[in-house]
Design a protein around this motif. Structure first.
Motif, PDB file in Angstrom:
ATOM      1  N   GLY A 247       0.813  -1.211   0.000  1.00 26.60           N
ATOM      2  CA  GLY A 247       0.000   0.000   0.000  1.00 26.60           C
ATOM      3  C   GLY A 247       0.845   1.260   0.000  1.00 26.60           C
ATOM      4  O   GLY A 247       2.074   1.227   0.137  1.00 26.60           O
ATOM      5  N   LEU A 248       0.163   2.388  -0.134  1.00 27.93           N
ATOM      6  CA  LEU A 248       0.779   3.706  -0.154  1.00 27.93           C
ATOM      7  C   LEU A 248       0.696   4.316   1.242  1.00 27.93           C
ATOM      8  O   LEU A 248      -0.371   4.358   1.842  1.00 27.93           O
ATOM      9  CB  LEU A 248       0.060   4.601  -1.144  1.00 27.93           C
ATOM     10  CG  LEU A 248       0.485   6.074  -1.215  1.00 27.93           C
ATOM     11  CD1 LEU A 248       1.881   6.198  -1.801  1.00 27.93           C
ATOM     12  CD2 LEU A 248      -0.517   6.877  -2.037  1.00 27.93           C
ATOM     13  N   VAL A 249       1.823   4.796   1.766  1.00 33.49           N
ATOM     14  CA  VAL A 249       1.831   5.482   3.044  1.00 33.49           C
ATOM     15  C   VAL A 249       1.311   6.901   2.837  1.00 33.49           C
ATOM     16  O   VAL A 249       1.880   7.661   2.062  1.00 33.49           O
ATOM     17  CB  VAL A 249       3.249   5.516   3.649  1.00 33.49           C
ATOM     18  CG1 VAL A 249       3.265   6.347   4.929  1.00 33.49           C
ATOM     19  CG2 VAL A 249       3.734   4.092   3.952  1.00 33.49           C
ATOM     20  N   ILE A 250       0.225   7.255   3.533  1.00 37.08           N
ATOM     21  CA  ILE A 250      -0.399   8.557   3.312  1.00 37.08           C
ATOM     22  C   ILE A 250      -0.325   9.476   4.535  1.00 37.08           C
ATOM     23  O   ILE A 250      -0.731  10.632   4.448  1.00 37.08           O
ATOM     24  CB  ILE A 250      -1.875   8.400   2.883  1.00 37.08           C
ATOM     25  CG1 ILE A 250      -2.675   7.658   3.964  1.00 37.08           C
ATOM     26  CG2 ILE A 250      -1.977   7.676   1.546  1.00 37.08           C
ATOM     27  CD1 ILE A 250      -4.166   7.601   3.672  1.00 37.08           C
ATOM     28  N   GLY A 251       0.215   8.977   5.636  1.00 35.56           N
ATOM     29  CA  GLY A 251       0.316   9.836   6.808  1.00 35.56           C
ATOM     30  C   GLY A 251       0.886   9.101   8.008  1.00 35.56           C
ATOM     31  O   GLY A 251       1.127   7.895   7.958  1.00 35.56           O
ATOM     32  N   ILE A 252       1.086   9.866   9.073  1.00 39.75           N
ATOM     33  CA  ILE A 252       1.670   9.330  10.293  1.00 39.75           C
ATOM     34  C   ILE A 252       0.760   9.673  11.457  1.00 39.75           C
ATOM     35  O   ILE A 252       0.313  10.815  11.594  1.00 39.75           O
ATOM     36  CB  ILE A 252       3.065   9.922  10.545  1.00 39.75           C
ATOM     37  CG1 ILE A 252       3.973   9.685   9.320  1.00 39.75           C
ATOM     38  CG2 ILE A 252       3.693   9.322  11.797  1.00 39.75           C
ATOM     39  CD1 ILE A 252       5.256  10.457   9.383  1.00 39.75           C
TER      40      ILE A 252
END
Length: 254
Positions: A247-252
């Protein structure tokens, strides 16, 4: 219009009304009346809110859609002026293509330069997401499995534009993505079959899970998983067929 702009700016910051009044010299009922439209802020309050949000008073009052103050409006460079002229000469298809690329690049740079704030965005609304215990950087992950025995826990997070786009979360192990992503962080992940180059994603390769930035060397035809921490060597993908995109990392999560 002032009420609408105040609600917009507060929600963009991911704050509830009570969160906001804890940061500014206004009591809750007074500010709530401003957002409800029952009262309008005086000039002193408008100046204070303008400073707090770093926007012009004209924007707050709805007199302009330009958020910047007069002394903050940038002077365009010669190259920027040239790009604007070229953009205006494009047909509709060309403009849509440029707009798409700009939007994607803006999202990428925003992620690389910013740690997302995860404070309540919708008046204390919360969402529940799976947080997988299998940390990225060591061991194969089963992050997309529906198996009830998968190693995860469910956690509540403040509802923001970032967290609400996520399908699940992953705990990060190691320092290879510092200073943007640190050991022990929980990242929000959007399940996608493919991550575009120069974006950060969760990948599984040869039995190991990684949180890395995907790079493509067009000249050499190489796929590389790159760390943001330059003290860690990039990992070249010798067998692309063994690389799985999780998947795509979109935030923390803060």
């Amino acid at each position: 219009m002032i009420a609408e702009r105040l609600r917009l700016l507060r929600r963009e910051k991911g704050l509830s009304k009570r969160d906001l009044v804890s940061k500014i010299p206004l009591n809750y009922s007074t500010y709530a009346n401003y957002e409800s439209g029952f009262r309008e802020p005086n000039s002193e309050v408008l100046q204070m809110l303008s400073r707090h949000y770093s926007v012009s008073i004209d924007f707050l009052m709805g007199a302009s859609d330009n958020r910047k103050k007069a002394d903050e409006i940038a002077i365009l460079t010669e190259d920027e002026n040239t790009h604007i002229i070229k953009y205006r000469n494009l047909d509709q298809h060309g403009r849509e293509l440029v707009d798409f690329v700009l939007e994607k690049e803006s999202e990428r740079i925003t992620f690389l330069n910013t740690r997302f704030e995860q404070t309540p965005a919708q008046d204390d609304k919360w969402i529940t997401l799976k947080v997988y215990h299998q940390r990225a950087s060591a061991g194969i992950g089963c992050y997309l499995s529906d198996d009830s025995d998968s190693d995860y826990e469910e956690m509540k997070f403040a509802a923001t534009q970032v967290s609400e786009r996520a399908d699940f979360c992953v705990r990060i192990k190691g320092e290879s993505m510092e200073p943007k992503i640190c050991d022990g962080d929980i990242v929000f992940v959007k399940a996608v079959p493919k991550v575009e180059p120069d974006n950060v994603g969760i990948f599984v390769y040869d039995g190991d899970a990684y949180c890395k930035r995907l790079r493509i060397d067009q000249k050499k035809g190489e796929i590389i998983l790159e760390s943001l921490n330059k003290s860690f060597a990039p990992k070249q993908i010798a067998h692309p067929d063994m690389l799985k995109t999780v998947g795509l990392v979109i935030g923390i999560a803060e």
